[in-house]
Design a protein around this motif. Structure first.
Motif, PDB file in Angstrom:
ATOM      1  N   SER A 148       0.848  -1.187   0.000  1.00  0.00           N
ATOM      2  CA  SER A 148       0.000   0.000   0.000  1.00  0.00           C
ATOM      3  C   SER A 148       0.884   1.238   0.000  1.00  0.00           C
ATOM      4  CB  SER A 148      -0.887   0.013   1.249  1.00  0.00           C
ATOM      5  OG  SER A 148      -1.525   1.263   1.423  1.00  0.00           O
ATOM      6  N   ALA A 149       0.338   2.330  -0.516  1.00  0.00           N
ATOM      7  CA  ALA A 149       1.043   3.608  -0.376  1.00  0.00           C
ATOM      8  C   ALA A 149       1.270   3.927   1.098  1.00  0.00           C
ATOM      9  CB  ALA A 149       0.238   4.725  -1.037  1.00  0.00           C
ATOM     10  N   ALA A 150       0.396   3.413   1.953  1.00  0.00           N
ATOM     11  CA  ALA A 150       0.545   3.633   3.398  1.00  0.00           C
ATOM     12  C   ALA A 150       1.861   3.069   3.908  1.00  0.00           C
ATOM     13  CB  ALA A 150      -0.618   3.004   4.148  1.00  0.00           C
ATOM     14  N   GLY A 151       2.323   1.971   3.312  1.00  0.00           N
ATOM     15  CA  GLY A 151       3.572   1.375   3.737  1.00  0.00           C
ATOM     16  C   GLY A 151       4.786   2.186   3.348  1.00  0.00           C
ATOM     17  N   ALA A 152       4.615   3.069   2.367  1.00  0.00           N
ATOM     18  CA  ALA A 152       5.722   3.894   1.900  1.00  0.00           C
ATOM     19  C   ALA A 152       5.720   5.280   2.528  1.00  0.00           C
ATOM     20  CB  ALA A 152       5.673   4.025   0.378  1.00  0.00           C
ATOM     21  N   LYS A 153       4.527   5.831   2.774  1.00  0.00           N
ATOM     22  CA  LYS A 153       4.482   7.216   3.256  1.00  0.00           C
ATOM     23  C   LYS A 153       3.645   7.411   4.516  1.00  0.00           C
ATOM     24  CE  LYS A 153       0.782   8.640   0.039  1.00  0.00           C
ATOM     25  NZ  LYS A 153       0.451   9.555  -1.083  1.00  0.00           N
ATOM     26  N   GLY A 154       3.148   6.286   5.112  1.00  0.00           N
ATOM     27  CA  GLY A 154       2.365   6.402   6.332  1.00  0.00           C
ATOM     28  C   GLY A 154       0.894   6.658   6.056  1.00  0.00           C
ATOM     29  N   TYR A 155       0.093   6.523   7.115  1.00  0.00           N
ATOM     30  CA  TYR A 155      -1.355   6.714   6.982  1.00  0.00           C
ATOM     31  C   TYR A 155      -1.906   7.146   8.328  1.00  0.00           C
ATOM     32  CZ  TYR A 155      -6.003   5.691   4.966  1.00  0.00           C
ATOM     33  OH  TYR A 155      -7.283   5.776   4.462  1.00  0.00           O
ATOM     34  N   PRO A 156      -1.982   8.447   8.587  1.00  0.00           N
ATOM     35  CA  PRO A 156      -2.547   8.916   9.858  1.00  0.00           C
ATOM     36  C   PRO A 156      -3.946   8.351  10.067  1.00  0.00           C
ATOM     37  CG  PRO A 156      -1.499  10.717   8.672  1.00  0.00           C
ATOM     38  CD  PRO A 156      -1.538   9.560   7.721  1.00  0.00           C
ATOM     39  N   GLY A 157      -4.187   7.866  11.270  1.00  0.00           N
ATOM     40  CA  GLY A 157      -5.468   7.252  11.573  1.00  0.00           C
ATOM     41  C   GLY A 157      -5.502   5.755  11.333  1.00  0.00           C
ATOM     42  N   LYS A 158      -4.470   5.248  10.641  1.00  0.00           N
ATOM     43  CA  LYS A 158      -4.357   3.801  10.406  1.00  0.00           C
ATOM     44  C   LYS A 158      -2.891   3.404  10.518  1.00  0.00           C
ATOM     45  CE  LYS A 158      -8.482   3.059   7.567  1.00  0.00           C
ATOM     46  NZ  LYS A 158      -9.047   2.340   6.394  1.00  0.00           N
ATOM     47  N   SER A 159      -2.277   3.769  11.630  1.00  0.00           N
ATOM     48  CA  SER A 159      -0.840   3.564  11.778  1.00  0.00           C
ATOM     49  C   SER A 159      -0.464   2.088  11.839  1.00  0.00           C
ATOM     50  CB  SER A 159      -0.326   4.286  13.032  1.00  0.00           C
ATOM     51  OG  SER A 159      -1.052   3.888  14.183  1.00  0.00           O
ATOM     52  N   ALA A 160      -1.294   1.250  12.438  1.00  0.00           N
ATOM     53  CA  ALA A 160      -0.995  -0.179  12.483  1.00  0.00           C
ATOM     54  C   ALA A 160      -1.017  -0.767  11.076  1.00  0.00           C
ATOM     55  CB  ALA A 160      -1.998  -0.910  13.375  1.00  0.00           C
ATOM     56  N   TYR A 161      -2.001  -0.354  10.297  1.00  0.00           N
ATOM     57  CA  TYR A 161      -2.082  -0.794   8.900  1.00  0.00           C
ATOM     58  C   TYR A 161      -0.846  -0.345   8.116  1.00  0.00           C
ATOM     59  CZ  TYR A 161      -3.672  -0.827   4.032  1.00  0.00           C
ATOM     60  OH  TYR A 161      -3.775  -1.018   2.677  1.00  0.00           O
ATOM     61  N   ALA A 162      -0.461   0.915   8.288  1.00  0.00           N
ATOM     62  CA  ALA A 162       0.717   1.428   7.586  1.00  0.00           C
ATOM     63  C   ALA A 162       1.967   0.659   7.981  1.00  0.00           C
ATOM     64  CB  ALA A 162       0.892   2.920   7.884  1.00  0.00           C
ATOM     65  N   ALA A 163       2.103   0.361   9.274  1.00  0.00           N
ATOM     66  CA  ALA A 163       3.271  -0.385   9.742  1.00  0.00           C
ATOM     67  C   ALA A 163       3.303  -1.779   9.132  1.00  0.00           C
ATOM     68  CB  ALA A 163       3.258  -0.478  11.268  1.00  0.00           C
ATOM     69  N   SER A 164       2.152  -2.415   9.048  1.00  0.00           N
ATOM     70  CA  SER A 164       2.104  -3.768   8.482  1.00  0.00           C
ATOM     71  C   SER A 164       2.479  -3.760   7.006  1.00  0.00           C
ATOM     72  CB  SER A 164       0.708  -4.374   8.672  1.00  0.00           C
ATOM     73  OG  SER A 164      -0.262  -3.757   7.846  1.00  0.00           O
ATOM     74  N   LYS A 165       2.047  -2.737   6.272  1.00  0.00           N
ATOM     75  CA  LYS A 165       2.358  -2.670   4.849  1.00  0.00           C
ATOM     76  C   LYS A 165       3.809  -2.245   4.612  1.00  0.00           C
ATOM     77  CE  LYS A 165      -1.577  -4.081   3.269  1.00  0.00           C
ATOM     78  NZ  LYS A 165      -1.693  -5.359   2.535  1.00  0.00           N
ATOM     79  N   GLY A 166       4.371  -1.464   5.541  1.00  0.00           N
ATOM     80  CA  GLY A 166       5.800  -1.182   5.461  1.00  0.00           C
ATOM     81  C   GLY A 166       6.617  -2.449   5.631  1.00  0.00           C
ATOM     82  N   ALA A 167       6.154  -3.339   6.512  1.00  0.00           N
ATOM     83  CA  ALA A 167       6.816  -4.632   6.688  1.00  0.00           C
ATOM     84  C   ALA A 167       6.744  -5.456   5.412  1.00  0.00           C
ATOM     85  CB  ALA A 167       6.172  -5.392   7.852  1.00  0.00           C
ATOM     86  N   VAL A 168       5.611  -5.400   4.722  1.00  0.00           N
ATOM     87  CA  VAL A 168       5.474  -6.123   3.461  1.00  0.00           C
ATOM     88  C   VAL A 168       6.504  -5.636   2.441  1.00  0.00           C
ATOM     89  CG1 VAL A 168       3.966  -6.543   1.480  1.00  0.00           C
ATOM     90  CG2 VAL A 168       3.050  -6.676   3.800  1.00  0.00           C
ATOM     91  N   LEU A 169       6.687  -4.322   2.343  1.00  0.00           N
ATOM     92  CA  LEU A 169       7.658  -3.780   1.387  1.00  0.00           C
ATOM     93  C   LEU A 169       9.073  -4.254   1.705  1.00  0.00           C
ATOM     94  CD1 LEU A 169       6.442  -0.079   0.931  1.00  0.00           C
ATOM     95  CD2 LEU A 169       6.071  -2.031  -0.580  1.00  0.00           C
ATOM     96  N   ALA A 170       9.449  -4.225   2.971  1.00  0.00           N
ATOM     97  CA  ALA A 170      10.794  -4.665   3.354  1.00  0.00           C
ATOM     98  C   ALA A 170      10.977  -6.150   3.078  1.00  0.00           C
ATOM     99  CB  ALA A 170      11.052  -4.349   4.825  1.00  0.00           C
TER     100      ALA A 170
END
Length: 264
Positions: A148-170
């Motif tokens: 998700s774009a959230a994994g690359a640039k964050g997502y205020p209000g859905k920080s757990a989701y953003a963190a999980s998608k950042g893990a997917v990218l790595a």
């Protein structure tokens, strides 16, 4: 240098007919759309999802097979993937679309919600990819994970989701290197696609919230100013990534989002 190609070579780069494909998250949204489209375009498809009744109905209507699977549980994943590979007679492609995106402010996110999101989105990617690898390592294949774009640039209000998608990218960038010697490519997509879940989100907004939301989309998505369409915008990209034409691409993030994630 000759640029001529035989009919067989051209056919190999033209589609997904005959591909043996597992699609997770096949009971709803983008996963369901891919089950239907890939089946219609000639792929052999097994759909995995924890929602058995809906997932089985969608798969049956599409001419695909359904296997129940909880992507956050290793025994469930290993068993479901093994059953799917037996049904398919092998495995060419894994599309891991299963995921959740609950909202909560960072300071009020309960640890149980954090763990649930990471278990499904990040651990689910880890488990399904590992299971697919065991069946692909002798013959190669394509793994396509939903980030998700959230994994690359964050997502205020859905920080757990953003963190999980950042893990997917790595994860994608790491295993793309490790598994390349086996002929396995591993890529991620970052989609911004209109789904029934998004319809429900829109329906929950007030008129003022919806108007502001649509203005924000116009400002953030250069192509069209709204979310994309599953069949017109998402399916062609996934079919390309699942086919032979993408054999020299790995460790990449393909943003199917009308330009929302472009480098600015």
């Amino acid at each position: 240098m000759s640029v001529s190609r035989s009919n067989a070579q051209l056919a190999a780069f033209s589609g997904i007919a005959g591909r043996r494909v597992i699609i997770t998250g096949g009971a709803s949204g983008m996963g369901a759309g891919l089950v239907v489209a890939f089946s219609a375009h000639g792929a052999q498809v097994v759909s995995l999802d924890i929602e058995e009744s809906v997932g089985a109905a969608i798969a049956s209507d599409a001419g695909a097979t359904f296997v129940k699977c909880d992507v956050s549980e290793q025994l469930s994943v290993d068993g479901a993937v093994t059953r799917a590979v037996e049904e398919l007679g092998g495995l060419d492609v894994l599309i891991h679309a299963a995921g959740i995106a609950p909202g909560a402010s960072a300071e009020s996110t309960p640890v149980d919600l954090w763990r649930q999101v990471l278990d499904i989105n990040a651990t689910g990617t880890f488990l399904t990819n590992q299971a697919a690898f065991r069946h692909m390592k002798g013959s190669g294949g394509r793994i396509i994970n939903f980030s998700s774009a959230a994994g690359a640039k964050g997502y205020p209000g859905k920080s757990a989701y953003a963190a999980s998608k950042g893990a997917v990218l790595a994860w994608v960038r790491s295993v793309a290197v490790e598994w390349a010697p086996f002929g396995i490519t591993v890529n991620a997509i970052a989609p911004a696609i209109w789904t029934p879940m998004y319809d429900r989100t829109r329906a929950s907004m007030t008129e003022e919230q919806l108007a502001q939301h649509d203005r924000d989309l116009i400002g953030s998505i250069p192509v069209g100013g709204k979310l994309g369409d599953i069949d017109a915008d998402l399916v062609p990209v996934l079919e390309f990534l699942a086919g032979d034409g993408s054999r020299f691409m790995t460790g990449q993030v393909f943003a199917v989002d009308g330009g929302g994630l472009m480098v600015r």
